[in-house]
Design an enzyme around this catalytic site. Structure first.
Site, PDB file in Angstrom:
ATOM      1  CB  THR A  32      -0.923   0.046   1.240  1.00 45.24           C
ATOM      2  OG1 THR A  32      -0.100   0.161   2.406  1.00 45.24           O
ATOM      3  CG2 THR A  32      -1.783  -1.198   1.369  1.00 45.24           C
ATOM      4  CG  HIS A  33       0.510   4.389   1.326  1.00 48.58           C
ATOM      5  ND1 HIS A  33      -0.173   5.575   1.331  1.00 48.58           N
ATOM      6  CD2 HIS A  33      -0.147   3.576   2.198  1.00 48.58           C
ATOM      7  CE1 HIS A  33      -1.193   5.504   2.174  1.00 48.58           C
ATOM      8  NE2 HIS A  33      -1.205   4.297   2.709  1.00 48.58           N
ATOM      9  CE  LYS A  88      17.091   0.939 -20.933  1.00 46.67           C
ATOM     10  NZ  LYS A  88      16.701   2.298 -21.360  1.00 46.67           N
ATOM     11  CB  SER A 142      18.229   1.427 -26.386  1.00 51.80           C
ATOM     12  OG  SER A 142      19.071   2.510 -26.724  1.00 51.80           O
ATOM     13  CD  GLU A 149       8.041   2.463 -21.439  1.00 44.57           C
ATOM     14  OE1 GLU A 149       8.615   3.476 -21.046  1.00 44.57           O
ATOM     15  OE2 GLU A 149       8.547   1.692 -22.264  1.00 44.57           O
ATOM     16  CE  LYS A 171     -21.747   7.837 -37.181  1.00 46.38           C
ATOM     17  NZ  LYS A 171     -22.137   9.250 -36.852  1.00 46.38           N
TER      18      LYS A 171
HETATM   19  N1  ARG Z   1     -23.840  11.250 -41.338  1.00 40.40           N
HETATM   20  C1  ARG Z   1     -24.733  11.704 -40.310  1.00 40.40           C
HETATM   21  C2  ARG Z   1     -24.230  11.268 -38.930  1.00 40.40           C
HETATM   22  O1  ARG Z   1     -23.327  10.495 -38.846  1.00 40.40           O
HETATM   23  C3  ARG Z   1     -26.093  11.175 -40.485  1.00 40.40           C
HETATM   24  C4  ARG Z   1     -26.822  11.986 -41.451  1.00 40.40           C
HETATM   25  C5  ARG Z   1     -27.877  12.806 -40.876  1.00 40.40           C
HETATM   26  N2  ARG Z   1     -27.682  14.055 -41.486  1.00 40.40           N
HETATM   27  C6  ARG Z   1     -28.594  14.979 -41.584  1.00 40.40           C
HETATM   28  N3  ARG Z   1     -28.267  16.055 -42.164  1.00 40.40           N
HETATM   29  N4  ARG Z   1     -29.792  14.812 -41.089  1.00 40.40           N
HETATM   30  O2  ARG Z   1     -24.707  11.728 -37.928  1.00 40.40           O
END
Ligand code: ARG
Length: 465
Positions: free
Chosen positions: A156-157, A284, A278, A291, A326
């Protein structure tokens, strides 16, 4: 005629700079399989309610499969003027089946379409990650069984505290990754609600059957409020939070092993295949995999932050900001999946340097707390026992010895009546053997846990769609 699905009310073409700025197909092409699956279910439903004939739905479905095969084979030509994967697939459909393709988007918007695709994608990602995490748990279990008789200093610590069985140590990580798996399963439950049919934001006046689509796509229920659906990215925040916590667990483990692999600790022998050298220092052997695992955690937490800030203050229903989800989703998933994939073989192939660990195990008073508990057992109040053992430790430090080296008189002085029973408790092996409580490092407890985990991790994982 405009290339755009929405071109009707526009006089002028989209500025090329805006096309490049606003496209998402570079990233969302990863959703093509899910987009096709969801579109097939949608087309079949349209036929059920009479918005397509069965033959039309069949033609669309066959063409969508063919488009999927084309994309699999790298035959889709991506064009940023078509914005996203949804428009690409719809355009390819129209190219294949003509005007009939223009009916697929009936009673659907890209707003409910994209979120249906993303949910299908995350569902698969959860299944994949669950399998990877299970492999990682198995690797820790294999190490636990292999190194089970080794005793480690527990910290611990980062200061020596009490001794633990190596199996107990490895199983601690099995528990952490088990919670990660349970969190993912929980996240899946909440996300498994069908968005499709919410259309743009308000639903549709066409006679769709959302229950039928739900069944076809394996969702547990249908989203109740169309307005909520197109803005709801809660499940992404939850999923990326799950990923973040897994990354944090991995980073703690990685940091621990970076320390343990130093010359100063020298507890571990890391496999060569997971280290690098290295270019200037010939001797090394660097723990780069560990890491990088520690470092990549920052990206995942960054992705979570990106999503939270993206959603903050966003008004209801679809806003184009949401397209920015996304990059965070894909990067966080890829990063964690990559880390877990290398962690499993690294854990399995790393061995403990038993002699080094054993040679220093009696340093650091790992048996002091057990001694204190012995004083308690023979009737000394805990606080007094604590103080008495503290004084014995000070005495040892002054003369550079261990508790076991003290004469009986020292124990008698600290706790009258203790000298007779104290010897079988002193020393690290005795201290480990003295544990009894549930969940402790007591050898019988650890054996039971090893057996339970072996049985549990050998179960086949239930298939997740
Ligand atoms: N490509 C858009 C997205 O990933 C979905 C399209 C909806 N676009 C819109 N103009 N209503 O969110």
């Amino acid at each position: 005629m405009s290339q755009k699905t929405w071109g009707g009310r526009f006089d002028a073409a989209t500025d090329k700079r805006v096309e490049a700025f606003s496209e998402s197909v570079t990233l969302d092409r990863r959703l093509y399989q899910q987009d096709i699956t969801a579109s097939k279910a949608h087309a079949a439903m349209l036929a059920e309610v009479g918005l397509l004939t069965p033959a039309e739905a069949e033609t669309i479905s066959t063409a969508l499969d063919a488009i999927g095969t084309d994309i699999d084979a790298g035959r889709m030509e991506y064009d940023i003027s078509l914005e996203d994967i949804h428009t690409h697939i719809e355009r390819a459909l129209i190219t294949r089946v003509g005007d009939l393709g223009r009916r697929l988007h009936t009673a659907r918007s890209r707003n409910d379409q994209v979120i249906t695709d993303v949910k299908l994608w995350v569902r698969e990602a959860i299944g994949d990650l669950d399998a990877l995490l299970r492999d990682l748990q198995k690797a820790f279990l294999i190490a636990a069984v292999r190194e089970q008789e080794v005793i480690l200093p527990g910290y611990t610590h980062l200061q020596r505290a009490q001794p633990v069985l190596a199996a107990h140590y490895y199983l601690a990580y099995v528990e952490k990754f088990q919670r990660d798996r349970e969190r993912l399963a929980d996240c899946r439950k909440r996300l498994n609600v069908l968005p499709l049919g919410a259309a743009a934001l308000a639903g549709t006046s066409l006679p769709i059957d959302r229950e039928s689509v739900r069944q076809k796509l394996g969702f547990d229920s249908v989203a109740r409020n169309s307005l909520d659906v197109s803005s709801d990215r809660d499940f992404l925040v939850e999923f990326v939070f799950c990923l973040s916590l897994t990354a944090i667990h991995l980073s703690s483990w990685a940091e621990e092993w970076v320390i343990w692999s130093t010359t100063e600790f020298n507890f571990l022998k890391l496999p060569d295949g997971f280290c690098t050298g290295s270019s200037i220092m010939p001797h090394k052997k660097n723990p780069d995999t560990l890491e990088l695992t520690r470092g990549k955690t920052g990206r995942v937490i960054g992705a979570l932050n990106q999503l939270l800030v993206l959603l903050k203050g966003l008004p209801l229903a679809y806003n184009r900001d949401l397209q920015e989800d996304k990059s965070a989703l894909f990067d966080a998933f890829d990063t964690v999946a990559g880390c877990v994939s290398v962690a499993a073989p690294l854990v399995e192939q790393t061995t403990l340097r038993r002699e080094v660990i054993a040679s220093r195990l009696e340093d650091g008073f790992l048996d002091a707390t057990t001694l204190m508990e012995f004083f308690v057992k023979i009737g000394v109040p805990m606080r007094s026992a604590h103080e008495a053992v503290g004084k014995l430790v000070r005495k040892c430090e002054q003369s550079g010895c261990r508790l076991v080296d003290l004469p009986d008189t020292a124990f008698e002085e600290a706790c009258p009546g203790s000298a007779a029973g104290v010897r079988p408790l002193l020393g690290v092996a005795n201290a480990v053997a003295a544990f009894t409580s549930y969940g402790s490092t007591a050898p019988v407890e650890v054996q039971r846990q090893l057996q339970e985990w072996t049985a549990r991790l050998e179960q086949p994982i239930p298939a997740i769609a």
